[in-house]
Write a protein that holds these residues in place. Structure first.
Motif, PDB file in Angstrom:
ATOM      1  N   LEU A 115       0.828  -1.211   0.000  1.00  0.00           N
ATOM      2  CA  LEU A 115       0.000   0.000   0.000  1.00  0.00           C
ATOM      3  C   LEU A 115       0.858   1.256   0.000  1.00  0.00           C
ATOM      4  CD1 LEU A 115      -2.948  -0.843   2.438  1.00  0.00           C
ATOM      5  CD2 LEU A 115      -3.039  -0.546  -0.038  1.00  0.00           C
ATOM      6  N   VAL A 116       1.928   1.246   0.769  1.00  0.00           N
ATOM      7  CA  VAL A 116       2.831   2.397   0.812  1.00  0.00           C
ATOM      8  C   VAL A 116       3.397   2.671  -0.578  1.00  0.00           C
ATOM      9  CG1 VAL A 116       5.037   3.244   1.692  1.00  0.00           C
ATOM     10  CG2 VAL A 116       3.406   2.167   3.248  1.00  0.00           C
ATOM     11  N   GLN A 117       3.798   1.626  -1.272  1.00  0.00           N
ATOM     12  CA  GLN A 117       4.391   1.804  -2.594  1.00  0.00           C
ATOM     13  C   GLN A 117       3.359   2.267  -3.624  1.00  0.00           C
ATOM     14  OE1 GLN A 117       7.330  -1.451  -3.631  1.00  0.00           O
ATOM     15  NE2 GLN A 117       6.864  -2.092  -1.542  1.00  0.00           N
ATOM     16  N   VAL A 118       2.115   1.791  -3.512  1.00  0.00           N
ATOM     17  CA  VAL A 118       1.066   2.270  -4.417  1.00  0.00           C
ATOM     18  C   VAL A 118       0.830   3.760  -4.200  1.00  0.00           C
ATOM     19  CG1 VAL A 118      -1.392   2.115  -4.968  1.00  0.00           C
ATOM     20  CG2 VAL A 118      -0.066   0.027  -4.678  1.00  0.00           C
ATOM     21  N   MET A 119       0.879   4.196  -2.947  1.00  0.00           N
ATOM     22  CA  MET A 119       0.657   5.610  -2.642  1.00  0.00           C
ATOM     23  C   MET A 119       1.829   6.494  -3.061  1.00  0.00           C
ATOM     24  SD  MET A 119      -1.070   5.477   1.158  1.00  0.00           S
ATOM     25  CE  MET A 119      -2.534   4.500   1.493  1.00  0.00           C
ATOM     26  N   MET A 120       3.046   5.980  -2.959  1.00  0.00           N
ATOM     27  CA  MET A 120       4.223   6.820  -3.152  1.00  0.00           C
ATOM     28  C   MET A 120       4.873   6.691  -4.526  1.00  0.00           C
ATOM     29  SD  MET A 120       6.135   6.744   0.561  1.00  0.00           S
ATOM     30  CE  MET A 120       7.025   8.254   0.161  1.00  0.00           C
ATOM     31  N   ASP A 121       4.690   5.568  -5.183  1.00  0.00           N
ATOM     32  CA  ASP A 121       5.412   5.296  -6.429  1.00  0.00           C
ATOM     33  C   ASP A 121       4.429   5.207  -7.601  1.00  0.00           C
ATOM     34  OD1 ASP A 121       7.043   4.429  -8.467  1.00  0.00           O
ATOM     35  OD2 ASP A 121       8.044   2.883  -7.289  1.00  0.00           O
ATOM     36  N   PRO A 122       4.399   6.184  -8.499  1.00  0.00           N
ATOM     37  CA  PRO A 122       3.453   6.144  -9.621  1.00  0.00           C
ATOM     38  C   PRO A 122       3.661   4.952 -10.552  1.00  0.00           C
ATOM     39  CG  PRO A 122       5.054   7.924  -9.901  1.00  0.00           C
ATOM     40  CD  PRO A 122       5.227   7.407  -8.505  1.00  0.00           C
ATOM     41  N   HIS A 123       4.870   4.383 -10.553  1.00  0.00           N
ATOM     42  CA  HIS A 123       5.110   3.188 -11.360  1.00  0.00           C
ATOM     43  C   HIS A 123       4.208   2.040 -10.917  1.00  0.00           C
ATOM     44  CE1 HIS A 123       7.203   0.101 -13.639  1.00  0.00           C
ATOM     45  NE2 HIS A 123       7.412  -0.573 -12.521  1.00  0.00           N
ATOM     46  N   CYS A 124       3.936   1.956  -9.616  1.00  0.00           N
ATOM     47  CA  CYS A 124       3.096   0.882  -9.079  1.00  0.00           C
ATOM     48  C   CYS A 124       1.619   1.095  -9.385  1.00  0.00           C
ATOM     49  CB  CYS A 124       3.296   0.752  -7.571  1.00  0.00           C
ATOM     50  SG  CYS A 124       4.975   0.287  -7.089  1.00  0.00           S
ATOM     51  N   ARG A 125       1.298   2.234  -9.978  1.00  0.00           N
ATOM     52  CA  ARG A 125      -0.086   2.495 -10.357  1.00  0.00           C
ATOM     53  C   ARG A 125      -0.328   2.226 -11.845  1.00  0.00           C
ATOM     54  NH1 ARG A 125       0.852   6.865  -6.487  1.00  0.00           N
ATOM     55  NH2 ARG A 125       1.001   8.495  -8.082  1.00  0.00           N
ATOM     56  N   THR A 126       0.712   1.777 -12.547  1.00  0.00           N
ATOM     57  CA  THR A 126       0.531   1.238 -13.893  1.00  0.00           C
ATOM     58  C   THR A 126       0.249  -0.254 -13.763  1.00  0.00           C
ATOM     59  OG1 THR A 126       2.868   0.681 -14.214  1.00  0.00           O
ATOM     60  CG2 THR A 126       2.173   2.918 -14.800  1.00  0.00           C
ATOM     61  N   ARG A 127      -0.319  -0.843 -14.794  1.00  0.00           N
ATOM     62  CA  ARG A 127      -0.673  -2.267 -14.688  1.00  0.00           C
ATOM     63  C   ARG A 127       0.567  -3.141 -14.549  1.00  0.00           C
ATOM     64  NH1 ARG A 127      -4.666  -4.921 -19.035  1.00  0.00           N
ATOM     65  NH2 ARG A 127      -2.843  -5.887 -19.977  1.00  0.00           N
ATOM     66  N   ILE A 128       1.575  -2.885 -15.363  1.00  0.00           N
ATOM     67  CA  ILE A 128       2.806  -3.677 -15.279  1.00  0.00           C
ATOM     68  C   ILE A 128       3.495  -3.436 -13.941  1.00  0.00           C
ATOM     69  CG2 ILE A 128       5.076  -4.062 -16.295  1.00  0.00           C
ATOM     70  CD1 ILE A 128       2.687  -5.169 -17.876  1.00  0.00           C
ATOM     71  N   GLY A 129       3.526  -2.183 -13.499  1.00  0.00           N
ATOM     72  CA  GLY A 129       4.148  -1.879 -12.216  1.00  0.00           C
ATOM     73  C   GLY A 129       3.420  -2.520 -11.055  1.00  0.00           C
ATOM     74  N   PHE A 130       2.088  -2.532 -11.112  1.00  0.00           N
ATOM     75  CA  PHE A 130       1.299  -3.146 -10.041  1.00  0.00           C
ATOM     76  C   PHE A 130       1.521  -4.650 -10.011  1.00  0.00           C
ATOM     77  CE2 PHE A 130      -2.640  -4.976  -8.331  1.00  0.00           C
ATOM     78  CZ  PHE A 130      -2.741  -4.283  -7.137  1.00  0.00           C
ATOM     79  N   GLN A 131       1.542  -5.277 -11.181  1.00  0.00           N
ATOM     80  CA  GLN A 131       1.785  -6.720 -11.236  1.00  0.00           C
ATOM     81  C   GLN A 131       3.184  -7.056 -10.728  1.00  0.00           C
ATOM     82  OE1 GLN A 131      -1.266  -7.448 -15.003  1.00  0.00           O
ATOM     83  NE2 GLN A 131       0.915  -7.688 -15.330  1.00  0.00           N
ATOM     84  N   SER A 132       4.162  -6.229 -11.056  1.00  0.00           N
ATOM     85  CA  SER A 132       5.519  -6.434 -10.557  1.00  0.00           C
ATOM     86  C   SER A 132       5.566  -6.263  -9.045  1.00  0.00           C
ATOM     87  CB  SER A 132       6.481  -5.454 -11.233  1.00  0.00           C
ATOM     88  OG  SER A 132       6.485  -5.617 -12.639  1.00  0.00           O
ATOM     89  N   LEU A 133       4.782  -5.313  -8.524  1.00  0.00           N
ATOM     90  CA  LEU A 133       4.702  -5.109  -7.076  1.00  0.00           C
ATOM     91  C   LEU A 133       4.148  -6.341  -6.380  1.00  0.00           C
ATOM     92  CD1 LEU A 133       4.709  -3.212  -4.545  1.00  0.00           C
ATOM     93  CD2 LEU A 133       2.382  -2.572  -5.194  1.00  0.00           C
ATOM     94  N   VAL A 134       3.082  -6.924  -6.932  1.00  0.00           N
ATOM     95  CA  VAL A 134       2.505  -8.136  -6.346  1.00  0.00           C
ATOM     96  C   VAL A 134       3.520  -9.276  -6.381  1.00  0.00           C
ATOM     97  CG1 VAL A 134       0.697  -9.884  -6.610  1.00  0.00           C
ATOM     98  CG2 VAL A 134       0.136  -7.463  -6.880  1.00  0.00           C
ATOM     99  N   GLN A 135       4.262  -9.373  -7.480  1.00  0.00           N
ATOM    100  CA  GLN A 135       5.299 -10.408  -7.570  1.00  0.00           C
ATOM    101  C   GLN A 135       6.366 -10.213  -6.488  1.00  0.00           C
ATOM    102  OE1 GLN A 135       4.105 -13.193 -10.072  1.00  0.00           O
ATOM    103  NE2 GLN A 135       6.228 -13.184  -9.446  1.00  0.00           N
ATOM    104  N   LYS A 136       6.787  -8.979  -6.314  1.00  0.00           N
ATOM    105  CA  LYS A 136       7.880  -8.700  -5.379  1.00  0.00           C
ATOM    106  C   LYS A 136       7.461  -8.882  -3.926  1.00  0.00           C
ATOM    107  CE  LYS A 136       8.991  -4.412  -4.558  1.00  0.00           C
ATOM    108  NZ  LYS A 136       9.511  -3.023  -4.591  1.00  0.00           N
ATOM    109  N   GLU A 137       6.336  -8.241  -3.552  1.00  0.00           N
ATOM    110  CA  GLU A 137       5.963  -8.196  -2.141  1.00  0.00           C
ATOM    111  C   GLU A 137       5.153  -9.400  -1.680  1.00  0.00           C
ATOM    112  OE1 GLU A 137       7.092  -6.125   0.020  1.00  0.00           O
ATOM    113  OE2 GLU A 137       8.154  -4.891  -1.436  1.00  0.00           O
ATOM    114  N   TRP A 138       4.378 -10.009  -2.575  1.00  0.00           N
ATOM    115  CA  TRP A 138       3.489 -11.091  -2.166  1.00  0.00           C
ATOM    116  C   TRP A 138       4.016 -12.465  -2.584  1.00  0.00           C
ATOM    117  CZ3 TRP A 138      -0.964 -10.214   0.731  1.00  0.00           C
ATOM    118  CH2 TRP A 138      -1.323  -8.883   0.900  1.00  0.00           C
ATOM    119  N   ILE A 139       4.354 -12.603  -3.866  1.00  0.00           N
ATOM    120  CA  ILE A 139       4.800 -13.922  -4.332  1.00  0.00           C
ATOM    121  C   ILE A 139       6.196 -14.224  -3.803  1.00  0.00           C
ATOM    122  CG2 ILE A 139       5.059 -15.431  -6.322  1.00  0.00           C
ATOM    123  CD1 ILE A 139       2.220 -14.194  -5.897  1.00  0.00           C
TER     124      ILE A 139
END
Length: 728
Positions: free
Chosen positions: A386-410
């Motif tokens: 959530l912090v990264q979605v709020m602070m990093d606009p890259h994580c608000r793109t589809r590819i960036g969000f999917q990469s975020l899920v891979q990094k933090e969750w998977i």
């Protein structure tokens, strides 16, 4: 027709299976287990007397109803089709509860039955409710289908028996993901180095391969990032516990870290002393510039518990598992009290508030934040994402969000297999931590639509994908577990299994349907200058000028200098007694930061904070209400608004093309979206999951509610006014 005995044998008659494939559309590796004919699927209405006759089947992948007139419904109206799961399909993992109706009494079904029901009700985890009447079905077929469904949805499973592996073994030739649209999987050292470079964190942190082959810890990924001064030999101590792991770096140089607690060995004083000595060594190593100022967030003690999340969602989901219209209107009378008593929206608010507090530390106070949790794989994943979605606009793109899920969750080791209870272990209850994260992200998407490259439909289908066992993404507890199964498969297969990732959306949706996952109202990022290197991260354009609670030039109040003993106590399983600042000071800092941000115009490519006041936290209607006909607003809601906006944007684009004398093809992407939205005369507010009400009828209000609403003439006037507004 071949017969099935009570042991649920699979059909072996090759001709019969071939015939079933024509109507069933069996996936590669999917096998028919049992079936029943002359089953009536009820329409979800008050009387529950109208429906469609057909065949109810159970395979090793799904429960499916094959209606006699399905061909009539299979038209262009349903433009948002899932290629894997049909409208009347339920994956076995998506089944939540099974009920039987005996003499008009509803009872939960489990285990071996002595008596079989006349009606079957299935509640799904995506909140669909199916009603099947078995009165006209042969008794032997009723026994087979009911027993088969109960067994294959409730009996404990072995990991190796998941349909995921049957499908992967049978479907060897999957289309490769488009490299131009590639999600960063974080399964190589190169991926982590790329992320460090993107966030400008490579000066203070380093990617390490000490866990390659999972020699140090099966819980951690093969590659991860730690503070540069940390000796690699220390990483192998205590199986990776007590090591500060890097999550993300802010533009000002501060970083978000996470750490799992050391194992509790309270009875072994010698080991406890060894642990303390180890942590003291970590402290001395990291206590060098620029790591002095670190704030800890103990999520295990000072935040939510998994039990809180599980209990709240169990109450919350019951509001949407509606059997008929009467039940809907009965619950509508006490909707707000039931919603409040579930505490689900309050839990969402607490998650968003915690993320804002951490954002304030990173952005305004310029301090590093260390998240603490027992295994750093549940609430750490939620809050850091959530912090990264709020602070990093890259994580608000589809590819960036999917990469975020891979990094933090998977790669972060979230136990999807256990938290979703995919194996149906009796000692485990489903704890929807990832769904809670998606709901929090939806609040941001709903409040700030232009800031996100993806739509709420994307989040909805992502939540549905949790229960589709052809994708490996959400069916393992750790990367090690997935890789270990892959190695075992090589011993029995001629070549390694090709496990699909959920990020290849072409598996589920045609290109036209995938367009509904992309937000046409997204505000594009400014183009890079010629001299700017690709991959360079844009700094936040919003500059906050809040007073710091600590002086940047004075590191004496650093956490690792004064609070070492408290950190050690916490990591040994004892509660922290105090943090850097008092709770009052933290509240004051939060309020000042929060109010200041919301008083300024929103920069969609900068810091993004949600409103968290009471009425601002809303129910995610598209996901939770999409299957309830009474909740649909025909010709209204956000779908109608977006449709009108897209029509205007399309017209502006055409005019611009004429002015610029450009070829007409360049606006195709924008022009296609309105066609999807305008495909039906009256769209539902829950589009695209409810395109049209197929059995149009006015909602049936209980007579007890008429007096409160007025007489029939008043109701007719209100309906006319509503329709006029909906058509605007």
């Amino acid at each position: 027709m071949g017969t099935l005995n009570m042991n649920l044998e699979i059909h072996t008659n090759e001709k019969e299976v071939t015939e079933k494939e024509v109507t069933l559309h069996l996936l590669p590796g999917e096998q028919l287990l049992c079936e029943a004919s002359t089953v009536l699927k009820y329409v979800q209405e008050d009387s529950c007397q109208r429906g469609i006759y057909g065949k109810l089947v159970c395979t090793d992948f799904k429960i499916a109803f094959l209606g006699d007139d399905d061909s009539a419904l299979d038209n262009d109206e349903t433009q948002f089709k899932n290629k894997v799961i049909g409208e009347n399909d339920i994956t076995l993992h998506c089944v939540d509860q099974i009920y039987g109706v005996f003499d008009e009494k509803k009872k939960t079904l489990f285990g071996q039955l002595k008596k079989y029901p006349e009606k079957l009700i299935i509640h799904c985890k995506d909140l669909r409710v199916f009603h099947f009447c078995l009165r006209y079905t042969k008794e032997e077929e009723v026994k087979r289908i009911v027993s088969g469904i109960i067994h294959h949805t409730q009996a404990p499973k072995l990991l190796k028996r998941l349909f995921l592996f049957s499908y992967a073994a049978a479907a060897q030739n999957h289309a490769a993901t488009d490299p131009r649209n590639h999600t960063v999987m974080f399964d190589t050292l190169k991926d982590w180095c790329w992320e460090l470079e993107r966030t400008k964190g490579s000066v203070k942190y380093k990617a390490v391969s000490v866990n390659e082959g999972y020699k140090v810890c099966e819980r951690l990924p093969a590659y991860f990032v730690v503070p540069t001064p940390l000796p690699e030999e220390d990483l192998s101590r205590f199986q990776g516990h007590g090591i500060p792991l890097w999550c993300w770096s802010c533009h000002n140089g501060c970083a978000l870290l996470k750490m799992s607690a050391l194992p509790k060995k309270e009875q072994d004083d010698g080991l406890s002393q060894m642990q303390k000595s180890f942590l003291d060594g970590i402290y001395k190593t990291i206590h060098r510039p620029p790591y002095e100022i670190v704030k800890t967030e103990d999520l295990s003690s000072n935040f939510l518990s998994l039990q809180d999340i599980q209990t709240a969602y169990s109450k919350f989901k019951q509001l949407f598992l509606i059997d008929n219209s009467t039940e809907f209107w009965d619950t509508d009378i006490k909707w707000f009290s039931l919603l409040e008593s579930s505490s689900w929206l309050d839990i969402i608010r607490r998650c968003l508030k915690k993320a804002i507090e951490i954002t304030e530390c990173l952005e305004a106070q310029n301090v590093n934040v260390l998240l603490l949790e027992e295994n750093a794989s549940d609430l750490c994943c939620l809050v850091s994402s959530l912090v990264q979605v709020m602070m990093d606009p890259h994580c608000r793109t589809r590819i960036g969000f999917q990469s975020l899920v891979q990094k933090e969750w998977i790669m972060g080791g979230h136990s999807f297999l256990d938290r979703c209870n995919h194996l149906r272990q009796s000692d485990k209850e489903e704890v929807p931590v990832f769904l809670l994260f998606l709901d929090c992200v939806w609040q941001l998407v709903h409040q700030h639509p232009p800031a996100f490259d993806f739509t709420e439909t994307y989040l909805t289908v992502l939540s549905d994908s949790l229960y589709i066992p052809i994708f490996s993404t959400f069916f393992f507890n750790s990367p090690h577990q997935k890789d270990n199964v892959g190695r075992e498969s090589q011993d029995t297969q001629s070549k390694p299994l090709n496990l699909l990732t959920v990020w290849d959306w072409s598996v589920q949706f045609e290109p036209k349907a995938q367009m509904l996952l992309k937000n046409p109202l997204y505000v594009e990022k400014p183009k890079l200058d010629k001299g700017q290197r690709k991959g360079t991260r844009f700094k936040h354009q919003r500059q906050l000028s809040l007073p710091l609670t600590q002086s940047k030039s004075s590191p004496k109040r650093g956490f690792f200098r004064e609070e070492t003993d408290h950190l050690i106590k916490n990591l040994l399983g004892k509660r922290i007694s105090k943090l850097i600042n008092s709770s009052d000071e933290l509240h004051d800092n939060f309020r000042e930061f929060y109010d200041s941000w919301h008083s300024k115009p929103t920069d969609y490519h900068g810091l993004l904070l949600p409103h968290i006041e009471g009425p601002e936290i809303k129910v995610w209607a598209q996901r939770y209400l999409r299957w309830i006909p009474e909740a649909q607003i025909l010709g209204g809601g956000r779908a109608a608004t977006v449709s009108k906006l897209l029509e205007m944007m399309e017209e502006v684009e055409r005019l611009q093309e004429k002015i610029d004398a450009r070829p007409h093809g360049q606006g195709a992407l924008l022009a296609e979206a309105p066609l999807l939205l305008r495909g039906s005369a009256r769209l539902s507010a829950l589009f695209p999951f409810a395109l049209l009400q197929r059995h149009p009828s006015k909602p049936v209000l209980p007579t007890s509610g008429w007096k409160a609403l007025g007489d029939e003439e008043d109701l007719a006037k209100r309906e006319d006014e509503f329709v006029d507004l909906g058509d605007v």
